[in-house]
Write a protein that holds these residues in place. Structure first.
Motif, short mmCIF file in Angstrom:
data_model
loop_
_atom_site.label_atom_id
_atom_site.label_comp_id
_atom_site.label_asym_id
_atom_site.label_seq_id
_atom_site.Cartn_x
_atom_site.Cartn_y
_atom_site.Cartn_z
N HIS A 244 1.00 -1.21 0.18
CA HIS A 244 -0.06 -0.16 0.05
C HIS A 244 0.87 1.29 0.05
N ASP A 245 2.04 1.38 0.56
CA ASP A 245 3.05 2.31 0.59
C ASP A 245 4.48 2.04 0.75
N GLY A 246 5.26 2.95 0.52
CA GLY A 246 6.70 2.62 0.54
C GLY A 246 7.53 3.78 0.19
N GLU A 247 8.98 3.66 0.13
CA GLU A 247 9.82 4.65 -0.24
C GLU A 247 10.83 3.96 -0.83
N ILE A 248 11.24 4.92 -1.87
CA ILE A 248 12.84 4.38 -2.53
C ILE A 248 13.70 5.54 -2.68
N MET A 249 14.85 5.41 -2.29
CA MET A 249 15.93 6.02 -2.66
C MET A 249 16.94 5.90 -3.70
N SER A 250 17.62 6.73 -4.37
CA SER A 250 18.74 6.48 -5.40
C SER A 250 19.67 5.94 -4.78
N PRO A 251 20.23 5.05 -5.43
CA PRO A 251 21.76 4.45 -5.04
C PRO A 251 22.61 5.31 -4.31
N SER A 271 -7.12 0.43 -9.15
CA SER A 271 -8.39 1.08 -9.49
C SER A 271 -8.61 2.28 -8.72
N HIS A 272 -8.10 2.25 -7.36
CA HIS A 272 -8.16 3.49 -6.75
C HIS A 272 -7.10 4.50 -6.62
N GLY A 273 -6.08 4.17 -7.60
CA GLY A 273 -5.00 5.00 -7.87
C GLY A 273 -3.71 4.95 -6.82
N THR A 274 -2.62 5.48 -7.22
CA THR A 274 -1.42 5.38 -6.47
C THR A 274 -0.80 6.66 -6.46
N VAL A 275 -0.61 7.33 -5.25
CA VAL A 275 0.07 8.71 -5.11
C VAL A 275 1.51 8.56 -5.26
N LEU A 276 2.24 9.29 -6.08
CA LEU A 276 3.73 9.23 -6.16
C LEU A 276 4.18 10.50 -6.12
N GLU A 277 5.27 10.56 -4.92
CA GLU A 277 5.59 12.02 -4.47
C GLU A 277 7.12 11.91 -4.19
N PHE A 278 7.86 12.99 -4.58
CA PHE A 278 9.33 13.01 -4.69
C PHE A 278 9.60 14.05 -3.54
N HIS A 279 10.31 13.57 -2.53
CA HIS A 279 10.67 14.37 -1.16
C HIS A 279 11.78 15.10 -1.27
N PRO A 316 6.34 16.44 -10.42
CA PRO A 316 5.22 16.65 -9.55
C PRO A 316 4.43 15.51 -9.04
N THR A 317 3.85 15.84 -7.78
CA THR A 317 3.26 14.90 -7.18
C THR A 317 1.69 14.45 -7.81
N GLU A 318 1.63 13.31 -8.17
CA GLU A 318 0.37 12.78 -8.98
C GLU A 318 -0.21 11.66 -8.66
N THR A 319 -1.36 11.56 -8.90
CA THR A 319 -2.01 10.16 -8.63
C THR A 319 -2.25 9.39 -9.93
N TYR A 320 -1.73 8.19 -9.99
CA TYR A 320 -1.67 7.32 -11.33
C TYR A 320 -2.57 6.28 -11.12
N PHE A 339 17.91 11.39 -5.11
CA PHE A 339 16.52 11.73 -4.94
C PHE A 339 15.86 10.67 -4.03
N ARG A 340 14.69 10.93 -3.36
CA ARG A 340 13.84 9.95 -2.56
C ARG A 340 12.39 10.18 -2.87
N PHE A 341 11.58 9.05 -3.08
CA PHE A 341 10.23 9.24 -3.55
C PHE A 341 9.48 8.02 -2.71
N SER A 342 8.39 8.23 -2.58
CA SER A 342 7.32 7.48 -1.91
C SER A 342 5.87 7.35 -2.63
N TRP A 343 5.49 6.19 -2.34
CA TRP A 343 4.10 5.72 -3.10
C TRP A 343 3.03 5.57 -1.80
N HIS A 344 1.80 5.81 -2.19
CA HIS A 344 0.83 5.18 -1.10
C HIS A 344 -0.52 5.08 -1.89
#
Length: 359
Positions: A244-251, A271-279, A316-320, A339-344
């Motif tokens: 449902h959510d998580g975070e990724i950092m560049s190597p 179907s309910h979308g995923t929010v992708l956001e770069f922090h 930009p933060t988007e819902t996909y 970079f560091r980004f998360s999804w939820h």
């Protein structure tokens, strides 16, 4: 080492390439410039090709090249090693941005040089097989990426050289292996097939009179550490993301990422979308005339490229609602923090329930 310097374009003194998500990176065809409509790239006063990023030119532009095309590509059950639907001058037409055409395409224009980073393809003199122009000074560089390059001439015809001394003083092609010149060729004599372990640069020079049909060259790179990218291709870093959510950092984040990285992370559509956001976001700054061509992040929605981002301009933060791919690519020099980004899922933001990367 680069053997050439790109000429400064004189389209507009204050021209800047827009690299945010509101503008496409590719050319906008047709576009209007000084009350004239163009359907392909045009030359500035220095002979360099450029195009507008807007339907009407307002200062957003890019230098044209073949770096976007992938050759060969499959379209309509046929492999193409040149633009589809191009006229006899090589204009019009289009090419695929993926090995198998899935709707991602680029307009073909006249090209005079460029860095060829794909593992196979072809390049030719401007307007081939129509005679090339006078006063050309073009460089094509095929990158080895640790592999072996094979080049072969499909056609070759330049202005003849001195008939007595056999020297090429007017129009000529010079070949470099790395930084070493292997010689000059003109007339209808060419070096045949060549195998190289270093980057190969082809330099074309024409004087102010007498031209010919030019040349067409095929190239192939084998055993390289370079990975072509497109949705569905495996890369040596990156992974499928689940939960449902998580975070990724560049190597290497937050110290510095490495050179020659090509990573892809994918999220399946919900179907309910995923929010992708770069922090956090700090990559090598863009080229003034070529936009994000060094280190960059690309976002794909399904097979559609949403945008390419670099410098301190984060996506930009988007819902996909479709599958999402985040691609991270770096060149051979200059790094930054990364970079560091998360999804939820929109309805479980901050729940911490996600499993992150699939083990």
């Amino acid at each position: 080492m680069m053997l050439f310097i790109f000429a400064v374009l004189t389209v507009a003194a204050s021209a800047q390439v827009v690299t945010d998500g509101d503008k496409p990176e590719a050319c906008h065809f047709p576009f209007e410039y000084e009350n004239v409509t163009y359907t392909g790239c045009i030359r500035n006063d220095l002979g360099a090709l450029w195009c507008s990023l807007d339907a009407v030119y307002v200062g957003n532009w890019k230098e044209c090249g073949e770096e976007e095309c992938i050759y060969p590509f499959n379209y309509d059950n046929h492999d193409w090693d040149t633009c589809v639907g191009a006229d006899h001058n090589g204009d019009g037409g289009w090419c695929s941005l993926d090995p198998v055409y899935v709707g991602n395409s680029a307009q073909c224009g006249k090209h005079c040089g460029g860095v060829l980073s794909h593992d196979s393809g072809h390049f030719n003199t401007p307007d081939y097989p129509t005679p090339y122009d006078n006063n050309l000074d073009c460089f094509w560089t095929v990158q080895a990426h640790g592999g072996v390059i094979t080049i072969s001439f499909q056609d070759f015809s330049l202005q003849p050289g001195d008939p007595i001394f056999g020297t090429c003083e007017n129009d000529y092609m010079e070949i470099f292996s790395g930084t070493n010149s292997l010689g000059r060729w003109c007339g209808t004599s060419h070096p045949g097939e060549g195998v190289f372990h270093d980057d190969v640069t082809i330099h074309l020079v024409s004087d102010s009179s007498i031209t010919s049909t030019g040349f067409k060259i095929k190239y192939k790179v084998e055993g390289s550490n370079h990975h072509e990218f497109g949705p569905g291709h495996e890369d040596y870093c990156g992974d499928a993301l689940h939960g449902h959510d998580g975070e990724i950092m560049s190597p290497g984040f937050p110290i510095a990422y490495e050179n020659n990285v090509d990573c892809a992370w994918t999220l399946s559509g919900k179907s309910h979308g995923t929010v992708l956001e770069f922090h956090d976001f700090a990559l090598e700054k863009p080229s003034l005339y070529q936009g994000c061509s060094y280190d960059y992040v690309e976002i794909f929605k399904g097979n559609e490229r949403v945008g390419r981002f670099c410098g301190d301009t984060a996506p930009p933060t988007e819902t996909y609602f479709q599958d999402v791919t985040v691609r991270f690519k770096t060149d051979a020099d200059t790094v930054d923090r990364g970079f560091r980004f998360s999804w939820h899922d929109p309805d479980v933001a901050g729940s911490g329930e996600g499993s992150g990367v699939l083990p």
